[in-house]
Design a protein around this motif. Structure first.
Motif, PDB file in Angstrom:
ATOM      1  N   GLY A  21       0.783  -1.131  -0.110  1.00 30.63           N
ATOM      2  CA  GLY A  21       0.123  -0.264  -0.072  1.00 30.63           C
ATOM      3  C   GLY A  21       0.856   1.079  -0.073  1.00 30.63           C
ATOM      4  N   LEU A  23       3.497   4.161  -1.717  1.00 28.36           N
ATOM      5  CA  LEU A  23       3.225   5.378  -2.611  1.00 28.36           C
ATOM      6  C   LEU A  23       3.897   5.072  -3.942  1.00 28.36           C
ATOM      7  N   GLY A  40      -1.662   5.336  -4.052  1.00 28.38           N
ATOM      8  CA  GLY A  40      -1.359   4.561  -2.631  1.00 28.38           C
ATOM      9  C   GLY A  40      -1.565   5.416  -1.553  1.00 28.38           C
ATOM     10  N   GLU A  41      -0.697   5.214  -0.514  1.00 26.00           N
ATOM     11  CA  GLU A  41      -0.716   6.134   0.800  1.00 26.00           C
ATOM     12  C   GLU A  41       0.390   6.775   1.083  1.00 26.00           C
ATOM     13  N   ASP A  43       2.530   8.677   3.708  1.00 28.54           N
ATOM     14  CA  ASP A  43       2.660   8.491   5.090  1.00 28.54           C
ATOM     15  C   ASP A  43       4.243   8.482   5.547  1.00 28.54           C
ATOM     16  N   LEU A  72      -4.881   8.783  -4.235  1.00 29.28           N
ATOM     17  CA  LEU A  72      -4.032   8.992  -3.124  1.00 29.28           C
ATOM     18  C   LEU A  72      -4.988   8.420  -1.970  1.00 29.28           C
ATOM     19  N   ALA A  73      -4.945   7.116  -1.484  1.00 31.69           N
ATOM     20  CA  ALA A  73      -5.806   6.736  -0.606  1.00 31.69           C
ATOM     21  C   ALA A  73      -5.907   7.236   0.952  1.00 31.69           C
ATOM     22  N   PHE A  74      -4.668   7.772   1.325  1.00 30.33           N
ATOM     23  CA  PHE A  74      -4.661   8.212   2.573  1.00 30.33           C
ATOM     24  C   PHE A  74      -3.490   9.176   2.703  1.00 30.33           C
ATOM     25  N   CYS A  75      -3.446  10.139   3.598  1.00 31.78           N
ATOM     26  CA  CYS A  75      -2.304  11.066   3.853  1.00 31.78           C
ATOM     27  C   CYS A  75      -2.317  11.417   5.303  1.00 31.78           C
ATOM     28  N   ASP A  76      -1.123  11.165   5.951  1.00 33.42           N
ATOM     29  CA  ASP A  76      -1.211  11.626   7.336  1.00 33.42           C
ATOM     30  C   ASP A  76      -0.402  12.867   7.627  1.00 33.42           C
TER      31      ASP A  76
END
Length: 127
Positions: A21, A23, A40-41, A43, A72-76
């Motif tokens: 998962g 990037l 992807g993710e 982080d 982009l499924a996720f960004c922390d």
């Protein structure tokens, strides 16, 4: 003194294959600069991928880097911090970063932190 034209941003991908998962950042040129397509993710484990892609894309001053966040499924907070740092670097050299198609989860992070003011946001796909 010999003047060399600005380096063209590389076309291709930067990826963190060891991360499930992780990037991927694919770069392609467009009339005003570079489009970076993220997948992807974003982080702590993958932020180096974005940093490397942005370093290449911002190599020439006075450019626009359009980051396509549609996949982009996720960004922390680490990813957001890198985006904001890159926006500052870009402004210092007369360039700018725009974000296209942020998914609701990414848009929410931008809104909650007030980062929507740091970027031009596009709802449609990049050119």
């Amino acid at each position: 003194m010999t003047r060399h034209p600005p380096r063209s941003p590389p076309v291709g991908s930067v990826t963190a294959p060891e991360q499930p998962g992780g990037l991927t950042a694919r770069a392609r040129p467009w009339a005003r600069g570079t489009v970076l397509v993220l997948h992807g993710e974003l982080d702590l484990d993958s932020v180096a991928v974005l940093r490397e892609a942005l370093d290449h894309a911002l190599a020439a001053p006075g450019t626009v880097v359009l980051i396509d966040c549609g996949d982009l499924a996720f960004c922390d907070s680490t990813g957001l911090s890198e985006l904001l740092d890159a926006a500052v670097r870009a402004r210092e050299q007369g360039s700018r970063i725009e974000l296209a198609r942020p998914r609701p989860v990414v848009r929410r992070v931008l809104e909650l932190t007030g980062a929507t003011d740091a970027f031009a946001l596009r709802d449609g796909p990049p050119p």
